[in-house]
Write a protein that holds these residues in place. Structure first.
Motif, short mmCIF file in Angstrom:
data_model
loop_
_atom_site.label_atom_id
_atom_site.label_comp_id
_atom_site.label_asym_id
_atom_site.label_seq_id
_atom_site.Cartn_x
_atom_site.Cartn_y
_atom_site.Cartn_z
N ARG A 40 0.84 -1.20 0.00
CA ARG A 40 0.00 0.00 0.00
C ARG A 40 0.88 1.25 0.00
NH1 ARG A 40 2.41 2.40 3.10
NH2 ARG A 40 2.36 2.54 5.36
N GLU A 88 -1.02 11.07 7.61
CA GLU A 88 0.09 10.29 8.17
C GLU A 88 0.18 10.49 9.67
OE1 GLU A 88 1.36 7.57 6.71
OE2 GLU A 88 2.06 8.85 5.07
N HIS A 89 0.37 9.37 10.36
CA HIS A 89 0.41 9.36 11.83
C HIS A 89 -0.90 9.90 12.41
CE1 HIS A 89 4.50 7.89 12.34
NE2 HIS A 89 4.82 8.60 11.28
N ASP A 110 -3.64 7.56 12.17
CA ASP A 110 -4.50 6.38 12.38
C ASP A 110 -4.53 5.89 13.82
OD1 ASP A 110 -1.96 5.19 12.31
OD2 ASP A 110 -2.59 3.50 11.07
N GLY A 145 -1.11 1.53 13.91
CA GLY A 145 -2.55 1.68 13.75
C GLY A 145 -3.08 0.67 12.74
N ASP A 187 -2.41 0.31 7.44
CA ASP A 187 -1.74 -0.53 6.44
C ASP A 187 -2.54 -1.79 6.15
OD1 ASP A 187 0.12 1.41 6.85
OD2 ASP A 187 1.56 0.11 7.90
N TYR A 205 8.82 5.19 16.30
CA TYR A 205 7.37 5.11 16.06
C TYR A 205 6.58 5.03 17.38
CZ TYR A 205 2.95 3.59 14.08
OH TYR A 205 1.63 3.50 13.72
#
Ligand code: GLA
Length: 423
Positions: A63, A69-70, A72, A207, A210, A260
Motif C-alpha cells: 500500500r 500520516e500518523h 491512524d 494503527g 496498512d 514510532y
C-alpha cells in the motif's frame, strides 16, 4: 456473503460507483498472463522446496498512503490505496502440527519450522515472525486451524521501503488460512488480525491503516478511512494526466527500532492533558481552532507540536479528499506538500533522505504534490507527477539524491490495485 456486505457498504459512498465485478471473486491484481506466470513460478518453487504439491496460490498487495500520516492511532482519517505490487504465497495443509515457512526473498534462511501449539516470537525466525504472529492471533481467537501448513512466499515490494511489505505478509497469511481452512473471517477482520499480530507479536504499536488498505484495496481507488470507527468510502483515483511516482530512499528502517512507538506515546500524553479541559476521545476529534484555543494545557513544547501535527493532518486529509472529489488536483497536491512540511517540522519523522527527495521533486516542472509516505525515518516518498514529465522527474530527482546522499534512490510508477485474491 461477507463479500456482498462489503460491496453494500461501498454503495453508500458518495462518489463511488458500484462495481459489480467486486461482488463475485476479487478481480485479479494484474493481467491474467502475469498472474499465470507468477502462479507457475510459485507452484514450481513450492514443489522443489517442500517436495509436494501446493493447494493454492494467493496474492495480497502493498500500500501507499496518499495523505493522513500518523493519524491512524490518533482517531483521525487516512487516505491510502493498495498497489498492484505485493506478496504471493503458495500453500498446502500438512498432516502434522508443524508450520513450515519459506521465503524466496530470504532463500538463505531456508525453511523455518514452528510448532503450531507453541508459537512465540523468535529472533532467529526473522521474517517468519509475521506469519507466525497471524497464526497465533487466529488460534487465540478460536479459528479452527486443526493441522499444520507448508507455505512459500514471494514479494515484489521492496523491503523496509514503507510500502508495507510486512502488513502485506500478515494480511496474505490471514487470507491464505481463511481460504485453506474455510474460515469465516471477512476482510475487515483480516485487517484487524494483521494489526493485532503486529502490535502483540511483533511489538510495533501501529494503527490499522496498512492492514486495512491492503485487505480492502480496490483497483483504481483510494480508501478514505475514518480510524475512529472504521467507516470508509472508496474514492476513484482520478489524476487526469498525472501519475503516482514512488521514490524509495533506500535508507533502511525497522519500525521496531524506530521512534514510532515514542511518537505514539507523545500523542497519548498530549491527549491526556487536553482531556482535562475537553470532552474528546482522540486528537482526531479536534478542529484546528479547538486545538489552538486549548494547546497551552499540554505544557510541553515537543508534545504540543506532535499533537498539532495529528490535528492539522487529520483536517488536511478531509480537505484533500474533498479537493479530489471536486477534481481540484492542484489543491490535493498542495495539501500533500503541507503534510510533508508538518511531518518534517512538527512531527520530526522525515530526515535528510526524505526531505531531499521531496525538495528535489518540488523543484521539478509538472510536480503537483510530493510527500513522505508511511511511518517515515527512511522509506519512500509519493509524488503526483504529470505523465509527460515522469521520465525527466526520475532522472533529475535521482541525480540530486545520489549527489547529496551518496547512494541511489529507486523509482516506481504505481497504480492503485485490489485487495487479496486467489490466483
Ligand atoms: C506505519 C503504521 C501505520 C501508520 C503509519 C503512519 O505505516 O503501520 O499504522 O501509523 O506508519 O501514518
Amino acid at each position: 456473503t461477507k463479500m456482498q456486505n462489503e460491496t453494500d457498504c461501498i454503495q453508500k459512498s458518495w462518489f463511488c460507483t458500484f462495481n459489480k465485478e467486486q461482488s463475485g471473486g476479487r478481480p485479479r491484481p494484474h493481467g491474467r498472463r502475469k498472474g499465470r506466470i507468477m502462479k507457475e513460478k510459485l507452484l514450481e518453487k513450492f514443489r522443489s522446496i517442500f517436495g509436494r504439491e501446493a493447494e493454492k496460490v494467493f496474492f495480497a498487495p502493498g500500500r501507499v498512503n496518499l495523505i493522513g500520516e500518523h493519524t491512524d492511532y490518533n482517531g483521525g482519517h487516512v487516505f491510502p490505496c493498495a498497489l498492484t505490487i505485493g506478496t504471493y504465497a503458495a500453500a498446502a495443509k500438512n498432516s502434522g502440527g508443524m508450520l513450515r515457512f519459506f521465503s524466496m526473498n530470504f532463500e538463505q534462511k531456508g525453511i523455518i519450522t514452528a510448532d503450531i501449539t507453541d508459537l512465540r516470537n523468535d529472533k532467529e525466525h526473522d521474517w517468519a515472525n509475521y506469519p507466525k504472529g497471524v497464526l497465533k492471533v487466529m488460534l487465540d481467537a478460536g479459528y479452527a486451524i486443526p493441522c499444520g501448513m507448508d507455505i512459500l512466499y514471494y514479494g515484489n515490494i521492496p523491503n523496509s521501503s514503507g510500502l508495507s511489505s510486512s502488513a502485506s505478509v500478515e494480511v496474505l497469511t490471514g487470507y491464505a488460512l481463511r481460504e485453506l481452512f474455510g474460515l469465516d473471517a471477512d476482510f475487515v477482520e483480516l485487517a484487524k488480525i494483521g494489526q493485532k499480530a503486529e502490535n502483540e507479536f511483533i511489538g510495533v504499536n501501529c494503527g490499522i491503516m496498512d492492514q486495512f488498505a491492503i485487505a480492502m484495496g480496490k483497483k483504481e481507488h483510494a480508501i478514505f478511512l475514518d480510524t475512529a470507527d472504521l467507516s470508509y468510502q472508496y474514492a476513484p483515483l482520478v489524476l487526469g494526466d498525472a501519475k503516482l511516482v514512488i521514490a524509495c530512499s533506500n535508507k533502511k528502517r525497522g519500525l521496531g527500532d524506530s521512534k514510532y512507538n515514542e511518537r505514539r506515546s507523545e500523542c497519548e500524553a498530549a491527549l491526556a492533558k487536553l482531556q482535562t479541559v475537553l470532552d474528546i476521545r482522540s486528537l482526531g476529534d479536534l478542529t484546528e481552532e479547538e486545538f489552538e484555543a486549548n494547546r497551552a494545557v499540554i505544557k510541553d513544547a515537543v508534545k504540543e507540536r506532535r499533537a498539532k501535527h495529528a490535528v492539522y493532518e487529520n483536517q488536511r486529509t478531509i480537505r484533500a479528499v474533498a479537493a479530489l472529489q471536486a477534481n481540484n488536483i492542484g489543491e490535493f497536491g498542495r495539501l500533500m506538500t503541507a503534510s510533508h512540511n508538518s511531518l518534517r517540522d512538527d512531527y520530526e519523522v522525515t530526515g535528510i533522505e526524505l526531505d531531499t527527495l521531496v525538495e528535489a521533486a518540488l523543484a521539478q516542472e509538472g510536480v503537483i504534490g510530493s510527500r513522505m509516505t508511511g511511518a517515515g525515518f527512511g522509506g519512500c516518498t509519493v509524488s503526483i507527477v504529470r505523465a509527460d514529465r515522469v521520465e525527466e522527474f526520475i532522472r533529475s530527482v535521482g541525480e540530486v539524491y545520489i549527489n547529496r546522499i551518496g547512494y541511489k534512490a529507486d523509482f516506481y510508477v504505481v497504480d492503485a490495485g485490489s485487495g487479496p485474491c486467489t490466483l
